[in-house]
Write a protein that holds these residues in place. Structure first.
Motif, short mmCIF file in Angstrom:
data_model
loop_
_atom_site.label_atom_id
_atom_site.label_comp_id
_atom_site.label_asym_id
_atom_site.label_seq_id
_atom_site.Cartn_x
_atom_site.Cartn_y
_atom_site.Cartn_z
N UNK A 162 40.51 108.49 60.29
CA UNK A 162 41.90 107.68 60.04
C UNK A 162 41.68 106.21 60.08
N UNK A 163 40.72 105.86 60.31
CA UNK A 163 40.27 104.40 60.42
C UNK A 163 40.18 103.90 58.85
N UNK A 164 39.83 104.70 58.14
CA UNK A 164 39.58 104.34 56.76
C UNK A 164 40.88 104.11 55.74
N UNK A 165 41.98 104.57 56.40
CA UNK A 165 43.23 104.83 55.40
C UNK A 165 43.87 103.64 55.38
N UNK A 166 44.24 103.22 54.17
CA UNK A 166 44.96 102.09 53.83
C UNK A 166 46.46 102.34 53.63
N UNK A 167 47.49 101.56 53.87
CA UNK A 167 48.89 102.17 53.71
C UNK A 167 48.98 102.42 52.14
#
Length: 636
Positions: A162-167
């Motif tokens: 989940x840390x790699x997800x940009x809006x």
């Protein structure tokens, strides 16, 4: 041994919402599953005889004709664009329609869980516009989130997290593009994508191979396993029918409710839940870290309409995307360096030698100086200065390729700005969060034009192949891992133009490009490929402008990519290694590394060429990614 399952059996296992009495047919037969009200969406704009999808045409990588044109990686994507053009839509409408379909058929490269950059030429006003819908870092995500015990988190663990997800910016980008520059709405242009997602399409070798390469992590995510793998946990075989009813339902919500249906409500809540509590299979050994995305991050996301970056090369004017994409600046700087040579007097090997040297120097500046312009003061004028290129050109050794990386230059001296050069931008160095700021065959590029002369060069992505590997449960699309494009330094507190900061957009390599000659459009092009996007676009421009190749040959030619590698080596496609130019470059000291170790291919471009007789030639890859699709609205 896995055997091919009949289509209906496949569909039963693909999604719990499928029922055995649903009518299912591949698009090749013109069939479509009923929607929630029992009616089949009419994407054709007319009767059954007007349905361009009723019998799919033969895939061709090059087409020349009149009125509009489209080129994408996939036949259905190109056909969706042509269909909209024939219905009276413009190039912007057609580009969004194509992107919507590619979100179904090319889901490991692009989709509504990602973002992109759209370069638009409006013929009526003779102006070029850059629409930035790049993903942003969540408001609660800090640079330190990517470190544990003072050490950067391993790249594979960052990607699938989940840390790699940009809006995600895609849906708002589509909505803004249509509202500002299109003639149709989301409800119109998404109808064909809804039908493709429901009716299904046959799994091709590219889809199968992409699934297989991601098998371990897809098996570890419950929602991803349920959608993209069969009941035995293996990829669906080539030739079977793949459907995505959850994505069809999500598209319906967006078609009916506009962008708000994505950025607020059930879809937004599902995205946030998937990021904060990744749906990992019980007992999985995969460490899938949670992210910190909030509903407010989605609700507050904004696109940016930016001035297109403009430069000249010989007798052409080029337009590209500026920051936060590094593509336009890096391509322009490399061309400025090449402009000092009379390539008409040079052999192809000599031209390629200079191209690689120019790319090396431009990438040195890219790595040290470029970042989101809302967070860092980048010396763009200096980097694009012809005088700066003249000063840097002296570093190009015409007799011997260097065996080490080049150092960044000092464009501040050419900035014509009284402000001092910020020390952190000049001195800081680092690397992408990934192990190789280099090569990723994913992302996709769409090239579209219409009869009125409008043009769209559109690159969209979810970053690495398969994004972060997490399908949003119940909604049928993968999330991006775009934040791995930020630069990780050994010290999380060290400055760099591209370090992670809340609300920041990571530096991109996307390079949608338009070329004009004598004030008229000549070319539109772009490519996927991570940082090799830049070299792919650059080499195609050199091939056609300097070496005089027709656009289809310029695009198909074997590629080499120099991105200022630490050991001086240059990636080369296997086909290039057997070409005569490879021996010539080797004699000049170039160390060519087989790109087979990176997947074998560099880029997967599409392009349009506007011919002097009023026709347009659309071009897609003939071989890479098993070939793309080029079509024209009216064949000559």
């Amino acid at each position: 041994m896995k055997t091919t399952t009949p289509a209906l059996g496949l569909l039963f296992f693909l999604c719990a919402s499928c029922s055995v009495n649903e009518k299912v047919a591949p698009l090749g037969t013109g069939g479509a599953a009923p929607d929630d009200a029992g009616a089949v969406p009419d994407a054709s704009g007319g009767g059954a005889g007007d349905d361009l999808f009723a019998q799919l045409p033969t895939i061709t990588p090059t087409a020349t004709g009149q009125r509009g044109a489209a080129a994408t990686v996939d036949l259905r994507g190109s056909l969706a664009a042509i269909e909209v053009l024939k219905r009276g839509g413009n190039a912007v409408d057609a580009a969004v329609a194509a992107a919507g379909v590619l979100g179904v058929t090319d889901p490991f490269s692009c989709g509504i869980g990602g973002g992109g950059f759209m370069l638009i030429y409006l013929a009526s006003g003779d102006k070029v516009i850059a629409l930035d819908h790049r993903e942003t870092a969540p408001s609660r995500l800090e640079a330190g989130s990517y470190y544990e015990d003072g050490v950067p988190v391993a790249f594979p663990e960052l990607v699938t997290s989940g840390l790699s997800v940009g809006v995600p910016g895609t849906v708002r980008g589509w909505s803004d593009a249509l509202r500002r520059y299109g003639t149709l709405g989301l409800g119109d242009v998404l109808q064909r994508a809804i039908q493709v997602a429901e009716a299904g399409f046959d799994v091709d070798p590219t889809f199968f191979e992409q699934t297989r390469r991601n098998l371990a992590r897809f098996q570890a995510i419950t929602s991803t396993r349920a959608l993209f793998l069969g009941p035995d946990g293996q990829p669906w075989p080539v030739g079977t029918i793949f459907r995505n009813p959850d994505l069809a339902s999500t598209y319906r919500l967006i078609a009916a409710g506009g962008e708000k249906a994505f950025y607020e409500g059930q879809v937004a809540a599902a995205i946030v839940a998937a990021v904060k509590a990744p749906p990992v299979e019980p007992g999985s050994a995969l460490n899938v870290r949670a992210g910190v995305l909030e509903l407010s991050d989605l609700r507050d996301y904004e696109t940016r309409v930016r001035p297109a970056l403009s430069t000249t090369y010989r007798d052409r004017t080029l337009y590209g995307i500026g920051l936060p994409s590094s593509g336009g600046i890096t391509v322009a700087e490399a061309l400025n360096l090449l402009e000092g040579y009379d390539t008409a007097t040079l052999t192809p090997v000599e031209v390629l030698h200079r191209y690689l040297g120019a790319s090396r120097l431009a990438f040195a500046d890219r790595g040290a100086l470029l970042g989101d312009p809302e967070f860092v003061d980048v010396p763009v004028k200096g980097l694009l200065s012809k005088d700066y290129a003249d000063s840097r050109r002296a570093l190009l050794d015409l007799l011997q390729a260097p065996a080490a990386a080049a150092a960044p230059g000092d464009p501040y001296a050419f900035q014509r700005d009284p402000s001092p050069a910020p020390a952190r931008a000049r001195k800081a160095t680092g690397r992408r969060a990934g192990a190789n700021d280099a090569h990723d065959n994913e992302t996709t590029h769409i090239s579209v034009s219409d009869a009125a002369g409008n043009i769209v060069s559109y690159t969209c992505t979810i970053e690495d192949e398969g994004g972060n590997g997490i399908v949003v449960p119940g909604h049928g699309f993968l999330l991006n891992n775009e934040l791995t494009d930020f630069t990780l330094l050994p010290d999380p507190s060290a400055p760099h133009p591209n370090v992670l900061e809340p609300g920041k957009r990571p530096r991109s390599s996307m390079s949608p490009t338009l070329v004009f000659k004598d004030g008229k459009p000549e070319l539109a092009l772009g490519s996927p490929g991570g940082a090799t996007i830049i070299t792919t676009v650059l080499q195609i421009l050199v091939n056609t402008i300097d070496l005089g190749l027709p656009i289809d040959e310029a695009l198909a030619a074997p590629r080499v990519s120099q991105r200022n590698s630490g050991d001086g080596s240059t990636d080369a496609e296997t086909a290039f290694l057997s070409a005569p130019e490879a021996e010539g470059l080797t004699s000049l000291g170039h160390v060519l590394s087989d790109a087979a170790t990176l997947g074998g291919e560099i880029g997967a471009a599409t392009a349009l060429r506007f011919n002097g007789d009023g026709t347009v030639t659309a071009v897609a890859e003939p071989v890479r990614r098993h070939g793309g699709s080029a079509m024209v609205e009216q064949e000559r």
